[in-house]
Scaffold this motif. Structure first.
Motif, PDB file in Angstrom:
ATOM      1  N   ILE A   1      38.695  -1.148 -15.447  1.00  0.00           N
ATOM      2  CA  ILE A   1      39.565  -2.306 -15.627  1.00  0.00           C
ATOM      3  C   ILE A   1      38.743  -3.392 -16.296  1.00  0.00           C
ATOM      4  O   ILE A   1      37.695  -3.788 -15.800  1.00  0.00           O
ATOM      5  CB  ILE A   1      40.110  -2.820 -14.280  1.00  0.00           C
TER       6      ILE A   1
ATOM      7  N   ASP B   1      38.985  -6.998 -19.278  1.00  0.00           N
ATOM      8  CA  ASP B   1      39.877  -7.969 -19.905  1.00  0.00           C
ATOM      9  C   ASP B   1      40.009  -7.701 -21.401  1.00  0.00           C
ATOM     10  O   ASP B   1      39.446  -6.755 -21.935  1.00  0.00           O
ATOM     11  CB  ASP B   1      39.413  -9.399 -19.625  1.00  0.00           C
ATOM     12  N   ARG B   2      40.764  -8.553 -22.067  1.00  0.00           N
ATOM     13  CA  ARG B   2      41.074  -8.356 -23.486  1.00  0.00           C
ATOM     14  C   ARG B   2      39.846  -8.343 -24.392  1.00  0.00           C
ATOM     15  O   ARG B   2      39.883  -7.808 -25.480  1.00  0.00           O
ATOM     16  CB  ARG B   2      42.013  -9.464 -23.967  1.00  0.00           C
TER      17      ARG B   2
ATOM     18  N   CYS C   1      41.855   0.625 -18.562  1.00  0.00           N
ATOM     19  CA  CYS C   1      42.976  -0.243 -18.189  1.00  0.00           C
ATOM     20  C   CYS C   1      42.656  -1.611 -18.778  1.00  0.00           C
ATOM     21  O   CYS C   1      42.175  -2.511 -18.095  1.00  0.00           O
ATOM     22  CB  CYS C   1      43.138  -0.301 -16.678  1.00  0.00           C
ATOM     23  N   ILE C   2      42.900  -1.728 -20.082  1.00  0.00           N
ATOM     24  CA  ILE C   2      42.540  -2.919 -20.840  1.00  0.00           C
ATOM     25  C   ILE C   2      43.776  -3.402 -21.580  1.00  0.00           C
ATOM     26  O   ILE C   2      44.348  -2.652 -22.368  1.00  0.00           O
ATOM     27  CB  ILE C   2      41.421  -2.608 -21.860  1.00  0.00           C
ATOM     28  N   PRO C   3      44.207  -4.629 -21.337  1.00  0.00           N
ATOM     29  CA  PRO C   3      45.360  -5.125 -22.098  1.00  0.00           C
ATOM     30  C   PRO C   3      44.990  -5.306 -23.563  1.00  0.00           C
ATOM     31  O   PRO C   3      43.855  -5.652 -23.883  1.00  0.00           O
ATOM     32  CB  PRO C   3      45.694  -6.462 -21.436  1.00  0.00           C
TER      33      PRO C   3
ATOM     34  N   TYR D   1      49.143  -0.158 -20.958  1.00  0.00           N
ATOM     35  CA  TYR D   1      48.167  -0.166 -19.865  1.00  0.00           C
ATOM     36  C   TYR D   1      48.915  -0.378 -18.566  1.00  0.00           C
ATOM     37  O   TYR D   1      50.056  -0.830 -18.548  1.00  0.00           O
ATOM     38  CB  TYR D   1      47.094  -1.235 -20.074  1.00  0.00           C
TER      39      TYR D   1
ATOM     40  N   LYS E   1      49.921  -2.331 -15.758  1.00  0.00           N
ATOM     41  CA  LYS E   1      49.929  -3.747 -15.414  1.00  0.00           C
ATOM     42  C   LYS E   1      49.718  -3.981 -13.924  1.00  0.00           C
ATOM     43  O   LYS E   1      49.096  -4.966 -13.528  1.00  0.00           O
ATOM     44  CB  LYS E   1      51.232  -4.387 -15.875  1.00  0.00           C
TER      45      LYS E   1
ATOM     46  N   TYR F   1      45.985  -3.563 -13.351  1.00  0.00           N
ATOM     47  CA  TYR F   1      45.257  -4.683 -13.952  1.00  0.00           C
ATOM     48  C   TYR F   1      45.419  -5.961 -13.128  1.00  0.00           C
ATOM     49  O   TYR F   1      44.499  -6.777 -13.055  1.00  0.00           O
ATOM     50  CB  TYR F   1      45.742  -4.932 -15.386  1.00  0.00           C
ATOM     51  N   SER F   2      46.561  -6.128 -12.474  1.00  0.00           N
ATOM     52  CA  SER F   2      46.775  -7.338 -11.673  1.00  0.00           C
ATOM     53  C   SER F   2      45.854  -7.386 -10.457  1.00  0.00           C
ATOM     54  O   SER F   2      45.633  -8.456  -9.885  1.00  0.00           O
ATOM     55  CB  SER F   2      48.233  -7.445 -11.243  1.00  0.00           C
TER      56      SER F   2
ATOM     57  N   ARG G   1      42.715  -6.907 -10.615  1.00  0.00           N
ATOM     58  CA  ARG G   1      41.419  -7.371 -11.108  1.00  0.00           C
ATOM     59  C   ARG G   1      41.055  -8.756 -10.567  1.00  0.00           C
ATOM     60  O   ARG G   1      39.888  -9.080 -10.389  1.00  0.00           O
ATOM     61  CB  ARG G   1      41.447  -7.392 -12.640  1.00  0.00           C
TER      62      ARG G   1
END
Length: 105
Positions: A21, A23-24, A43-45, A56, A58, A61-62, A64
């Motif tokens: 996981i 970040d952008r 798991c990368i937006p 991905y 979501k 990712y939330s 994180r």
């Protein structure tokens, strides 16, 4: 400098796992391909300027933010934020004690 350029340095040192996981800042094709070669699902937006958005998870990712909040709480403790300990083992022990304290409070 974007995050994915620094990721090239630590890519080989990544431990085995099923998902990463991030970040952008880590959204790049070569990084996603390198993770896939190691058997790690990214798991990368996608970045906002990506022409074809990549899907991905979501919900995953939330989660994180829990890790980010833990680091924020650790940095509130003066001993850890200023790294007073000379020895890496002692510093790691202080982090473990602080993390345990934060978990129970």
């Amino acid at each position: 400098m974007s995050d994915h350029k620094g990721a090239r340095l630590v890519l080989e040192a990544l431990p085995s796992g099923s998902t990463l996981i991030a970040d952008r800042g880590y959204d790049s094709n070569w990084f996603r391909e390198a993770l896939a070669e190691k058997g790690i699902e990214p798991c990368i937006p996608p970045t906002r300027n990506r022409k074809t958005p990549i899907a991905y998870d979501k919900a995953l990712y939330s989660q994180r933010h829990k890790v980010e909040n833990m680091f924020a709480k650790l940095k509130d403790l003066r001993r850890i934020a200023t790294r007073y300990d000379r020895c890496a083992d002692t510093f790691f022990s202080a982090i473990c004690i602080a993390a345990t304290m934060i978990f129970w409070l």
